[in-house]
Structures are given as C-alpha cells and as structure tokens.
Design an enzyme around this catalytic site. Sequence first.
Site, PDB file in Angstrom:
ATOM      1  CB  CYS A 255      33.400  37.342  40.738  1.00 35.05           C
ATOM      2  SG  CYS A 255      32.186  37.540  42.050  1.00 35.05           S
TER       3      CYS A 255
ATOM      4  CD  GLU B 124      41.052  45.318  34.609  1.00 40.05           C
ATOM      5  OE1 GLU B 124      41.793  44.487  35.147  1.00 40.05           O
ATOM      6  OE2 GLU B 124      41.057  46.530  34.890  1.00 40.05           O
TER       7      GLU B 124
ATOM      8  NE  ARG C 236      39.028  38.840  43.909  1.00 42.03           N
ATOM      9  CZ  ARG C 236      38.495  39.212  45.080  1.00 42.03           C
ATOM     10  NH1 ARG C 236      39.201  39.924  45.947  1.00 42.03           N
ATOM     11  NH2 ARG C 236      37.267  38.843  45.394  1.00 42.03           N
TER      12      ARG C 236
HETATM   13  N1  EPU Z   1      24.151  42.338  44.141  1.00 46.53           N
HETATM   14  C1  EPU Z   1      22.986  42.397  43.423  1.00 46.53           C
HETATM   15  N2  EPU Z   1      22.728  41.403  42.516  1.00 46.53           N
HETATM   16  C2  EPU Z   1      23.576  40.385  42.287  1.00 46.53           C
HETATM   17  C3  EPU Z   1      24.803  40.322  43.003  1.00 46.53           C
HETATM   18  C4  EPU Z   1      25.052  41.326  43.935  1.00 46.53           C
HETATM   19  O1  EPU Z   1      22.185  43.306  43.591  1.00 46.53           O
HETATM   20  O2  EPU Z   1      23.278  39.529  41.435  1.00 46.53           O
HETATM   21  C5  EPU Z   1      24.413  43.370  45.157  1.00 46.53           C
HETATM   22  C6  EPU Z   1      24.385  42.774  46.556  1.00 46.53           C
HETATM   23  O3  EPU Z   1      23.095  42.731  47.069  1.00 46.53           O
HETATM   24  C7  EPU Z   1      25.296  43.713  47.319  1.00 46.53           C
HETATM   25  C8  EPU Z   1      26.309  44.160  46.264  1.00 46.53           C
HETATM   26  O4  EPU Z   1      25.722  43.893  44.993  1.00 46.53           O
HETATM   27  O5  EPU Z   1      24.599  44.819  47.772  1.00 46.53           O
HETATM   28  C9  EPU Z   1      27.654  43.448  46.387  1.00 46.53           C
HETATM   29  O6  EPU Z   1      27.449  42.044  46.272  1.00 46.53           O
HETATM   30  P1  EPU Z   1      28.312  40.959  47.094  1.00 46.53           P
HETATM   31  O7  EPU Z   1      28.297  41.279  48.541  1.00 46.53           O
HETATM   32  O8  EPU Z   1      27.878  39.616  46.646  1.00 46.53           O
HETATM   33  O9  EPU Z   1      29.795  41.247  46.663  1.00 46.53           O
HETATM   34  P2  EPU Z   1      30.450  41.355  45.251  1.00 46.53           P
HETATM   35  O10 EPU Z   1      31.111  42.686  45.178  1.00 46.53           O
HETATM   36  O11 EPU Z   1      29.538  40.988  44.144  1.00 46.53           O
HETATM   37  C10 EPU Z   1      32.768  40.460  46.079  1.00 46.53           C
HETATM   38  C11 EPU Z   1      33.814  39.582  45.477  1.00 46.53           C
HETATM   39  C12 EPU Z   1      33.504  38.107  45.774  1.00 46.53           C
HETATM   40  C13 EPU Z   1      33.407  37.911  47.274  1.00 46.53           C
HETATM   41  C14 EPU Z   1      32.299  38.825  47.811  1.00 46.53           C
HETATM   42  C15 EPU Z   1      32.194  38.771  49.313  1.00 46.53           C
HETATM   43  C16 EPU Z   1      34.717  40.553  43.446  1.00 46.53           C
HETATM   44  C17 EPU Z   1      34.660  40.593  41.955  1.00 46.53           C
HETATM   45  N3  EPU Z   1      33.842  39.756  44.040  1.00 46.53           N
HETATM   46  O12 EPU Z   1      31.558  40.204  45.357  1.00 46.53           O
HETATM   47  O13 EPU Z   1      34.604  37.360  45.293  1.00 46.53           O
HETATM   48  O14 EPU Z   1      33.116  36.567  47.577  1.00 46.53           O
HETATM   49  O15 EPU Z   1      32.616  40.202  47.465  1.00 46.53           O
HETATM   50  O16 EPU Z   1      33.243  39.453  49.923  1.00 46.53           O
HETATM   51  O17 EPU Z   1      35.553  41.234  44.035  1.00 46.53           O
HETATM   52  C18 EPU Z   1      35.521  36.143  43.454  1.00 46.53           C
HETATM   53  O18 EPU Z   1      36.518  36.851  43.566  1.00 46.53           O
HETATM   54  O19 EPU Z   1      35.441  35.246  42.577  1.00 46.53           O
HETATM   55  C19 EPU Z   1      34.395  36.382  44.339  1.00 46.53           C
HETATM   56  C20 EPU Z   1      33.284  35.679  44.251  1.00 46.53           C
END
Ligand code: EPU
Length: 302
Positions: free
Chosen positions: A226, A294, A177
Amino acid sequence: MRINDSKIAARLGELDVELVPGTRLADLTSLGIGGTTDLLRIRRHESIPDLLNLLDANHVQHKFLGGGSNLLVGDGELPWVVLQLVPPEPGVILEGNFARVDAAADLGRTVTFCAKHDLGGMEGLIGVPGTVGGALRMNAGAYGMQIGAYVRAVKLYRAADHKIEILQGNQISFEYRHTSFAPDDMMLAVTLELPSKPYKEILQGIRICNEKRRSSQPLGQKSAGCIFKNPPGASAGRMIDDLGLKGLSVGDARVSDRHANFFVNAGKASARDMLKLIADVRERVKKAYGVTLENEVVVWNG
Ligand code: EPU
C-alpha cells in the site's frame, strides 16, 4: 555514492563488511525502481559501531536497507551508500514460546518456521514481503494483527548513542504502521513471544489469509504494497477506487486495477514517474474528500 578510498575499503574488510560497488537498488526493491550506489553488507552486528564511526569520520552518508519491499528509491547516482545485514543461519532460535529472530530473516519464512513448531499468532503476516526488521520498524500488520503485539525485546543499533542496545517490549510503543524507534535506529534482532497453537490450525489461518490476499491484491506485479496509510476510520484504497482512479498512470507507474492503494511498476517506471503519480492521487483525494493521505511507503529521494 562511491567509496574510492583504498584505506576505507581495507578497513571495511577488517570489519567483515563486504563492499559491493555500483549496486542498482532497482534490483533490491520490490518496486524495481532505484538508482545506483555502493552497498555495504554487514556480517557481524558487533562491527556496526566501528563501521558507522568510519563512515561518519569520512563524511560518507548512509541508509539502512531491510528487505526493500516498502521502499521507493530515487533515480540516478544516489548521494549515500546503503547498509544491509547479511542474514545469518539459522535466523530463528526457539525457546519455549519465545522466538529469537535476526532482523535480516525473511518474515514469511519466520512465520512458517514458527508455525511448524506449533507457535502461531502471526498468520496474517504470512504474505507480507520483507524482513523481520522491516516489519518491526513499521509495525507491519494485516488481517487484524500487528507484529508489535508479540515483541518482548529488541536488539538495535542506537545511532544517537553510537552503540548496540537492548530494549524491552514495554519501552517501545507500537501504533498503526508506526513505532517509537528513531529513524536512524537499526533493527538487529527481536524476541517474540508467540501463543502455542497446533500447526494444522495455524495452517488453516495462513490459507485463509493467503486466499484473501490473492483475491484483493496485485501479487504478481512489482509494487511496494500500500502506498498510503489508511486515514482513521477509512480505507485509502476504497477512496481512490471510488474516484475512478484505477489504471491512472504516469509513464509506467500505474494505480493497480486490482487494489487502488497499490501502485505498480508496469515496466520501466522511474522514481520520478511514481512520485508524480503519488502526488497526483493525493491531490485528487484531498480535493474530493478534504483528507491528506500520508505515505505508508518509505521514500528515499535525495
Ligand atoms: N476496496 C475497494 N477498492 C479497492 C481496494 C479496497 O473498494 O481498490 C475496499 C475493499 O473492498 C474493502 C475495503 O476497501 O471493503 C478495505 O480493503 P482491504 O481489505 O484490501 O484493506 P485495506 O485497508 O485497503 C489494509 C492494509 C494492507 C493489508 C490489508 C489486509 C493499510 C494501508 N493497508 O488494506 O496492508 O494487507 O488491510 O489486512 O493499512 C500494506 O501495509 O502495504 C498493506 C498492503
């Protein structure tokens, strides 16, 4: 900010720039938040150096708007005008494995268009809202891929040099990012090199990503994706969720019940509400985990 000087308005016309007075940025952002200012719609890349010289000479501050999908804009009368590129037709030209894409092109449509011509690699980006230029500047990514991996050249307006330049892929660094572009560089077009893949196979990948996204993100609601970047080795969403903060709200700004790193505008949230909620969650996370989250969302406030 309002452009009331008829001489500036006339010059804008000569430069093929459309002046849209009193535009509500809430209507141009996926969060549905943001005050009012004049919008300048640019039809020709070549007019940008003259346009910016004109604005600078008249002390008119400006900001560049992409698709407005990763952006939180302040309330009220805004102290700068907003520049936006008008998407040309067609937005994508293919030559073998190279796709030359205008920065104003819609990212999702670009992924689909390339897929139909058996060019894949970007399946994970299908549900990311916004323009190709916005994705490029932030090095947007999802489901294990980032757009930077496919970038071979970028046409941009370099504010520091007051001119349009072309950078080769190896002159740009792409990180999580984050890119090496200057904050005031304006993305104009990009050449991507994409791997050949049969359409059917790409479609399968797109379906899987869409399904994952639908099941974990609040897609029907107003959000900017996010809010925070993930800290190294951790998930901001999980951290916020584990603190029991889903549903926490300030006015109509609310931590999503579906994904805790998405903050939604559940009605008439103001930027003030959203900024307060962001500061509150950051504070609670810092207290509980010792980690300062951040912003991933870009904030234009003042
Ligand atoms: N999780 C929770 N509770 C929540 C959200 C997530 O327990 O409310 C857990 C999920 O179950 C999972 C882990 O946290 O085990 C990671 O969650 P997720 O797969 O949704 O990925 P993320 O790290 O929260 C990132 C990117 C997203 C992207 C997804 C899918 C960032 C900040 N976010 O989210 O990007 O769509 O992976 O690849 O890097 C964005 O950049 O705006 C964005 C939405």
